[in-house]
Scaffold this active site. Structure first.
Site, PDB file in Angstrom:
ATOM      1  N   GLU A 176     -25.577  12.085   2.892  1.00 48.14           N
ATOM      2  CA  GLU A 176     -26.192  13.096   2.031  1.00 48.14           C
ATOM      3  C   GLU A 176     -25.344  13.382   0.788  1.00 48.14           C
ATOM      4  O   GLU A 176     -24.120  13.302   0.829  1.00 48.14           O
ATOM      5  CB  GLU A 176     -26.382  14.401   2.803  1.00 48.14           C
ATOM      6  CG  GLU A 176     -27.509  14.308   3.806  1.00 48.14           C
ATOM      7  CD  GLU A 176     -27.690  15.587   4.618  1.00 48.14           C
ATOM      8  OE1 GLU A 176     -28.829  15.900   4.949  1.00 48.14           O
ATOM      9  OE2 GLU A 176     -26.695  16.266   4.921  1.00 48.14           O
ATOM     10  N   CYS A 225     -22.183  16.876  -5.535  1.00 45.45           N
ATOM     11  CA  CYS A 225     -21.282  16.940  -4.383  1.00 45.45           C
ATOM     12  C   CYS A 225     -21.551  15.669  -3.575  1.00 45.45           C
ATOM     13  O   CYS A 225     -22.675  15.465  -3.108  1.00 45.45           O
ATOM     14  CB  CYS A 225     -21.645  18.208  -3.600  1.00 45.45           C
ATOM     15  SG  CYS A 225     -20.817  18.342  -2.034  1.00 45.45           S
ATOM     16  N   CYS A 270     -16.687  12.640  10.270  1.00 40.63           N
ATOM     17  CA  CYS A 270     -15.306  12.939   9.886  1.00 40.63           C
ATOM     18  C   CYS A 270     -14.470  13.104  11.148  1.00 40.63           C
ATOM     19  O   CYS A 270     -14.901  13.747  12.112  1.00 40.63           O
ATOM     20  CB  CYS A 270     -15.268  14.228   9.058  1.00 40.63           C
ATOM     21  SG  CYS A 270     -13.594  14.716   8.584  1.00 40.63           S
ATOM     22  N   CYS A 320     -13.167  19.826  12.213  1.00 41.07           N
ATOM     23  CA  CYS A 320     -13.067  21.284  12.090  1.00 41.07           C
ATOM     24  C   CYS A 320     -14.255  21.877  12.858  1.00 41.07           C
ATOM     25  O   CYS A 320     -15.397  21.436  12.647  1.00 41.07           O
ATOM     26  CB  CYS A 320     -13.115  21.700  10.621  1.00 41.07           C
ATOM     27  SG  CYS A 320     -11.844  20.866   9.639  1.00 41.07           S
ATOM     28  N   CYS A 379     -17.648  23.024  11.042  1.00 41.02           N
ATOM     29  CA  CYS A 379     -18.282  22.145  10.046  1.00 41.02           C
ATOM     30  C   CYS A 379     -19.236  21.156  10.714  1.00 41.02           C
ATOM     31  O   CYS A 379     -18.854  20.486  11.686  1.00 41.02           O
ATOM     32  CB  CYS A 379     -17.176  21.392   9.296  1.00 41.02           C
ATOM     33  SG  CYS A 379     -17.755  20.004   8.322  1.00 41.02           S
ATOM     34  N   CYS A 420     -22.093  24.168   1.416  1.00 39.96           N
ATOM     35  CA  CYS A 420     -20.864  23.596   1.996  1.00 39.96           C
ATOM     36  C   CYS A 420     -20.920  23.598   3.508  1.00 39.96           C
ATOM     37  O   CYS A 420     -21.202  24.617   4.119  1.00 39.96           O
ATOM     38  CB  CYS A 420     -19.672  24.473   1.605  1.00 39.96           C
ATOM     39  SG  CYS A 420     -18.747  23.824   0.262  1.00 39.96           S
TER      40      CYS A 420
HETATM   41  N1  SAH Z   1     -13.217  17.128   4.218  1.00 37.33           N
HETATM   42  C1  SAH Z   1     -12.950  17.780   3.001  1.00 37.33           C
HETATM   43  C2  SAH Z   1     -14.135  17.840   2.061  1.00 37.33           C
HETATM   44  C3  SAH Z   1     -15.485  18.144   2.624  1.00 37.33           C
HETATM   45  S1  SAH Z   1     -15.802  19.743   3.196  1.00 37.33           S
HETATM   46  C4  SAH Z   1     -12.375  19.162   3.263  1.00 37.33           C
HETATM   47  O1  SAH Z   1     -12.429  19.631   4.383  1.00 37.33           O
HETATM   48  O2  SAH Z   1     -11.856  19.743   2.315  1.00 37.33           O
HETATM   49  C5  SAH Z   1     -15.845  20.779   1.745  1.00 37.33           C
HETATM   50  C6  SAH Z   1     -15.512  22.239   2.038  1.00 37.33           C
HETATM   51  O3  SAH Z   1     -16.551  22.885   2.807  1.00 37.33           O
HETATM   52  C7  SAH Z   1     -14.238  22.413   2.875  1.00 37.33           C
HETATM   53  O4  SAH Z   1     -13.448  23.438   2.353  1.00 37.33           O
HETATM   54  C8  SAH Z   1     -14.804  22.802   4.219  1.00 37.33           C
HETATM   55  O5  SAH Z   1     -13.882  23.426   5.047  1.00 37.33           O
HETATM   56  C9  SAH Z   1     -15.958  23.668   3.819  1.00 37.33           C
HETATM   57  N2  SAH Z   1     -16.918  23.912   4.907  1.00 37.33           N
HETATM   58  C10 SAH Z   1     -17.204  23.151   5.974  1.00 37.33           C
HETATM   59  N3  SAH Z   1     -18.138  23.719   6.739  1.00 37.33           N
HETATM   60  C11 SAH Z   1     -18.460  24.902   6.147  1.00 37.33           C
HETATM   61  C12 SAH Z   1     -19.391  25.927   6.435  1.00 37.33           C
HETATM   62  N4  SAH Z   1     -20.194  25.856   7.474  1.00 37.33           N
HETATM   63  N5  SAH Z   1     -19.454  26.981   5.596  1.00 37.33           N
HETATM   64  C13 SAH Z   1     -18.678  27.032   4.487  1.00 37.33           C
HETATM   65  N6  SAH Z   1     -17.813  26.068   4.140  1.00 37.33           N
HETATM   66  C14 SAH Z   1     -17.687  25.015   4.955  1.00 37.33           C
HETATM   67 FE1  SF4 Z   2     -13.996  16.949   7.990  1.00 35.58          FE
HETATM   68 FE2  SF4 Z   2     -15.673  18.988   7.803  1.00 35.58          FE
HETATM   69 FE3  SF4 Z   2     -13.112  19.422   8.359  1.00 35.58          FE
HETATM   70 FE4  SF4 Z   2     -13.825  18.598   5.896  1.00 35.58          FE
HETATM   71  S1  SF4 Z   2     -14.370  20.530   6.866  1.00 35.58           S
HETATM   72  S2  SF4 Z   2     -12.142  17.826   7.155  1.00 35.58           S
HETATM   73  S3  SF4 Z   2     -15.579  17.273   6.422  1.00 35.58           S
HETATM   74  S4  SF4 Z   2     -14.580  18.296   9.648  1.00 35.58           S
END
Ligand code: SAH
Ligand code: SF4
Length: 349
Positions: free
Chosen positions: A96, A111, A118, A122, A125, A340
Site C-alpha cells: 500500500e 507515503c 515488518c 511493534c 502497528c 499512520c
Molecule cells: N518502520 C518505520 C516506518 C513506518 S511506520 C518506523 O517505525 O518508523 C511510520 C510511523 O507510524 C512510525 O512512527 C510508527 O510507529 C507509526 N505508527 C505505527 N502504527 C501506528 C498507529 N496505529 N497509530 C499511529 N502511528 C502509528
Molecule cells: Fe515495523 Fe510498524 Fe514498528 Fe515501523 S511501526 S518498525 S512498520 S512494526
C-alpha cells in the site's frame, strides 16, 4: 495482446542500460532517450501514450517490453482528499501507498512502503502484526511514486518512508531508491524523509552517505523499559546508544532530525513520560511529532489519549525540551484506513 509475463520490464533501467537494450533489439539508440523521458519525466506507463513515436514503433516496443511491474488493485479516496492505493507486485504480494494533500500547502506528500510486513513487530502497528514477508526492490519503491503520478496526473513533491516496513532493514534498496528518486523522478533527498524504529548501525551508515534526507526516529517511549515493549528492536539497541547515533547523524549531515512519538493511553502518555521525552530531546537538534494512536481494528487493545491529555503532554514536552517545536500530527485518511500504522494490505494473501 502479447503475454504480459513474457515482456521485459524496462522500469528502473538507467539510460545507458536502456540504450544497450535497444541496440541489442535493433532499435535505434536515440529512441531510448525519448522513452526514458516519457517514463520518468511524464510518468507514462504505456508506449501508446508516447506521442512522438510512430504507431509502428509503439507497437514494436509494446510487443517486447513493459513499463513497470506493479498493478493497481484498488484506489480509495478519503473524505479529506487523502488517497490510498493497493498495488500487487509481480509475485502477487500486496503493498500500500498513500497520497496526502495539506490544506495549508500546495505540496503533495506520498507515503510509500519499503517492505512487505515488518520484522520489528511493534505491537500497536498493523504492519508489525503481519511479520516480515519480503523486501521491496528499489524499482518497486520508486514505481509507487511513478504510478501515483501517472494515475493522478500530478507531481508528488515530498516522500515519506512511513508506509509498510522498516526502511533501514532494507538499506541498499532504500538508499538506491532515494538516489534514483532524485536523478530519475526529480524529487531530491531534501524532500524525502526516512522513518526508522532505530536500527543503530544503519543510522551510522546513513550518516556517511552524503545524502540530505530527513531522518525521523520512532521513539515512542523515552525509557528503555517501556520502549522494549513498544518498539521491540530496543532490546537490541538501547536508548542511550540510539540517541548517540541520532546526534552523530545531525553532526555529520547538519540536518535537523524528527522524533516521532505515538501517544497511547495509559502506556506512554503520563506527565512523567512527557518530561522524560522532553529532557531526552533537549540536546538534540530536532522537531518532535506527537502522533495520537490510530486505531486499525475495533478490538484493538490500544487507545489514543483524550484531547486534553494530548494537549497537556505536548505542553510539558515543549517545556522540558527547552522549547523545541512540538507538533501534534493531524491524522489523514482515517476513514479509508490510510493513517499512520493502518496500512496492512487488507486483502491478505
Ligand atoms: N518502520 C518505520 C516506518 C513506518 S511506520 C518506523 O517505525 O518508523 C511510520 C510511523 O507510524 C512510525 O512512527 C510508527 O510507529 C507509526 N505508527 C505505527 N502504527 C501506528 C498507529 N496505529 N497509530 C499511529 N502511528 C502509528
Ligand atoms: Fe515495523 Fe510498524 Fe514498528 Fe515501523 S511501526 S518498525 S512498520 S512494526
Amino acid at each position: 495482446m502479447p503475454d504480459e509475463s513474457l515482456l521485459k520490464n524496462i522500469f528502473g533501467l538507467n539510460l545507458s542500460e536502456l540504450e544497450s537494450l535497444f541496440i541489442a533489439e535493433s532499435i535505434e539508440k536515440f529512441r531510448a532517450k525519448q522513452v526514458f523521458k516519457w517514463i520518468y519525466t511524464k510518468s507514462v506507463r504505456t508506449f501508446e501514450e508516447m506521442t512522438d513515436l510512430s504507431a509502428k514503433m509503439q507497437a514494436e516496443l509494446s510487443s517486447k517490453f513493459k513499463i513497470g511491474s506493479l498493478s493497481l488493485i484498488e484506489r480509495q479516496v478519503s473524505s479529506d482528499g487523502t488517497k490510498k492505493y493497493l498495488f500487487s507486485l509481480s509475485d502477487g504480494n500486496l503493498v500500500e501507498s498513500v497520497l496526502m494533500c495539506f490544506s495549508d500547502r500546495d505540496s503533495l506528500t506520498a507515503c510509500i512502503s519499503s517492505q512487505i510486513g515488518c520484522a520489528v513487530k511493534c505491537p500497536f502497528c498493523s504492519t508489525g502484526t503481519l511479520g516480515f514477508r519480503k523486501n521491496l526492490s528499489s524499482d518497486e519503491i520508486i514505481e509507487q511514486i511513478q504510478f501515483i503520478q501517472n494515475l493522478e496526473k500530478l507531481r508528488v513533491s515530498n516522500i515519506v518512508f512511513m508506509g509498510q516496513g522498516e526502511p533501514l532493514n532494507n538499506y541498499d534498496s532504500v538508499i538506491k531508491a532515494t538516489r534514483d528518486l532524485g536523478s530519475l523522478i526529480g524529487i531530491g533527498a531534501r524532500h524525502i524523509t526516512i522513518s526508522t524504529s532505530g536500527v543503530v548501525p544503519q543510522i551510522e551508515k546513513l550518516a556517511e552517505e552524503d545524502l540530505q534526507v530527513t531522518l525521523a526516529l520512532s521513539l515512542h517511549d523515552a525509557e528503555n523499559e517501556g520502549r522494549d515493549y513498544l518498539v521491540p528492536i530496543n532490546t537490541k539497541w538501547k536508548i542511550a546508544e540510539l540517541m548517540q547515533s541520532m546526534k552523530n547523524y545531525v553532526k555529520k549531515t547538519n540536518r535537523r532530525v524528527t522524533i516521532e512519538y505515538v501517544l497511547l493511553r495509559g502506556l506512554n502518555d503520563s506527565n512523567e513520560k512527557a518530561i522524560a521525552l522532553g529532557k531526552l530531546c533537549a540536546d538534540l537538534h530536532c522537531h518532535i511529532n506527537l502522533i495520537p494512536y490510530n486505531q486499525s481494528c475495533s478490538d484493538s487493545e490500544f487507545q489514543r489519549p483524550s484531547n486534553n491529555r494530548i494537549h497537556y503532554f505536548s505542553m510539558l514536552v515543549k517545556q522540558y525540551s527547552k522549547g523545541k517545536t512540538v507538533i501534534v500530527r493531524k491524522e489523514k485518511g482515517h476513514d479509508i484506513k490510510a493513517a499512520c500504522g493502518q496500512l496492512e494490505s487488507s486483502y491478505r494473501t
